[in-house]
Motif scaffolding. Structure first.
Motif, short mmCIF file in Angstrom:
data_model
loop_
_atom_site.label_atom_id
_atom_site.label_comp_id
_atom_site.label_asym_id
_atom_site.label_seq_id
_atom_site.Cartn_x
_atom_site.Cartn_y
_atom_site.Cartn_z
N GLY A 22 50.15 74.20 75.89
CA GLY A 22 51.46 74.40 76.79
C GLY A 22 52.09 75.72 76.32
O GLY A 22 51.71 76.18 75.58
N TYR A 23 53.08 75.60 77.18
CA TYR A 23 53.91 76.90 77.08
C TYR A 23 55.22 76.81 77.69
O TYR A 23 55.55 76.29 78.61
N VAL A 24 56.41 77.89 77.21
CA VAL A 24 57.51 78.28 78.16
C VAL A 24 57.55 79.66 78.05
O VAL A 24 57.38 80.39 76.86
N CYS A 25 57.73 80.41 79.10
CA CYS A 25 57.90 81.70 79.10
C CYS A 25 59.02 81.89 79.99
O CYS A 25 59.73 81.19 80.75
N GLY A 26 59.66 83.22 79.82
CA GLY A 26 60.90 83.69 80.37
C GLY A 26 61.22 85.10 80.26
O GLY A 26 60.56 85.75 79.69
N VAL A 27 62.02 85.53 81.26
CA VAL A 27 62.52 86.96 81.28
C VAL A 27 63.88 87.03 81.53
O VAL A 27 64.31 86.12 82.40
N ARG A 28 64.63 88.01 80.96
CA ARG A 28 66.09 87.91 81.10
C ARG A 28 66.57 89.37 81.62
O ARG A 28 66.06 90.10 80.81
N GLU A 29 67.34 89.33 82.56
CA GLU A 29 67.74 90.87 82.88
C GLU A 29 69.12 90.83 83.61
O GLU A 29 69.58 89.90 84.41
N ALA A 30 70.27 91.54 82.99
CA ALA A 30 71.34 91.72 83.70
C ALA A 30 72.31 90.40 83.45
O ALA A 30 72.76 89.78 84.66
N GLY A 31 71.80 89.57 82.32
CA GLY A 31 72.45 88.13 82.06
C GLY A 31 71.99 87.30 82.76
O GLY A 31 72.66 85.85 82.83
N ARG A 32 70.75 87.43 83.51
CA ARG A 32 70.23 86.27 84.33
C ARG A 32 68.72 85.92 83.77
O ARG A 32 68.11 86.96 83.58
N SER A 33 68.56 84.71 83.70
CA SER A 33 67.21 84.19 83.02
C SER A 33 66.20 83.56 84.18
O SER A 33 66.82 82.74 84.95
N ARG A 34 65.04 83.82 84.00
CA ARG A 34 64.11 82.90 84.92
C ARG A 34 63.09 82.44 83.72
O ARG A 34 62.57 83.16 82.92
#
Length: 365
Positions: A22-34
């Protein structure tokens, strides 16, 4: 297809191919995360959720570096202060006469260990591949490098560490991990406060990292796995380590966090955010190693990279680190973009390294 979708597809494929639990991944830019999750929280268990808590293992170290610089800014401790001012147990250590020599052939230290040495892993204690006898002696005393906090109280830990010689003179080589544990003890002694309280006041509190700490609800942690017989997944007892306050609050490997929290922390390493001044975070994110030190770090630090204050420093202003239990997080300071991939499986399992490589796709490299 954007980088986030491409990384998700690759991670989902690894799950479908049974290379990744399993996994959790994310990216954040300008204070907003996906943030996205896939696979399971345990073999045969429930789906992985985006808010899952993971043991950070060595991904704790960058938070420790930021905490140290916050206390430097406040004048609690100085970068070039001798650590024995607060940790007298480390005042008269001996040093191996030869890096690969017997433990009873030593010379005096020719300079004191400083906070700067701890932050850059150049203090003289840590990973010592070239001296198996010293590595075994550290392990026997429960002060050797590993993915979990030492099972000792701070005083006993320092006494056990002081029984052994340094692998080299402070500032000369590079020895991974152990400096981070000593760092936490130094900050606690210098401030007169527990590491957990310092972390809450200076890092996790100001950044709103509600899920990052030394304790956690074990029901929110996926089952961690390592390589068992034949390389098959074998469950590890990680969740029970975070049920209550630990005897040793480790800045080497003692925190748990979520991808969402970790992305927000990494974003603060762009300009300091609400926790550090710009000059301090710039110093943290600068490579401080000499060329000989980079050579001896081979196998831990990537070729062509260096080391700042508890973070790997990569070309182009990218800093961060990975944890041996299957987590990774880096931030591109020039682009202002942070990325992380957390998995429940250690680096010795097939598929883990491949999965964590998706962090570079998330960063847009």
């Amino acid at each position: 297809m954007d980088a986030f979708a491409a990384a998700r597809n690759a991670l989902d494929q690894a799950v479908d191919d049974d290379r990744l639990i399993g996994y959790v991944c994310g990216v954040r830019e300008a204070g907003r995360s996906r943030i996205a999750a896939g696979g399971s929280s345990a073999i045969g268990g429930a789906d992985m959720g985006p808010g899952a808590l993971f043991p950070l293992s060595s991904n704790t170290k960058p938070l420790g570096g930021a905490l140290a610089m916050a206390l430097v800014e406040q004048g609690v401790v100085g970068l070039d202060d001798p650590v024995d001012r607060y940790l007298p147990e480390l005042r008269e250590l001996r040093v191996l006469a030869r890096p690969d020599g017997p433990l009873d052939q030593t010379v005096p230290m020719d300079r004191p260990i400083t906070l700067r040495h701890l932050l850059t892993m150049t203090a003289g204690f840590g990973w010592v591949d070239e001296n198996p006898a010293l590595a075994e002696a550290m392990s026997a005393r429960d002060v050797g490098p590993g993915p979990y906090a030492p099972p000792l109280d701070p005083g006993t830990y320092l006494d056990c560490l002081a029984e052994l010689p340094l692998a080299g003179q402070p500032g000369e080589g590079w020895w991974y991990h152990t400096s981070s544990d000593v760092l936490g003890l130094l900050l606690a002694r210098a401030s007169g406060r527990a590491v957990a309280d310092l972390m809450a006041e200076h890092i996790t509190g100001p950044l709103g990292l509600a899920d990052t700490g030394f304790t956690a609800d074990p029901g929110r942690l996926p089952t961690s796995y390592g390589a068992g017989e034949g390389g098959r997944p074998a469950p590890l007892d990680t969740a029970s380590r975070f049920v209550g306050p630990p005897a040793f609050e480790s800045l080497a490997c003692g925190l748990v966090s979520t991808v969402g929290d970790y992305l927000a922390f990494l974003e603060a390493l762009v300009d300091g955010g609400r926790v550090l001044g710009r000059d301090s975070v710039g110093l943290l994110a600068t490579d401080h190693l000499t060329e000989p030190q980079r050579r001896v770090s081979k196998g831990i630090i990537e070729p062509g990279c260096g080391y700042g204050f508890q973070v790997e420093v990569r070309p182009g202003g990218v800093v961060g680190w990975a944890g041996g239990l299957g987590t990774i997080g880096y931030v591109d300071r020039r682009a202002g973009r942070s990325a992380a991939v957390f998995t429940p499986q250690s680096f010795d399992m097939p598929g883990t390294a491949e999965a964590l490589e998706q962090v570079w796709r998330l960063l847009g490299d």
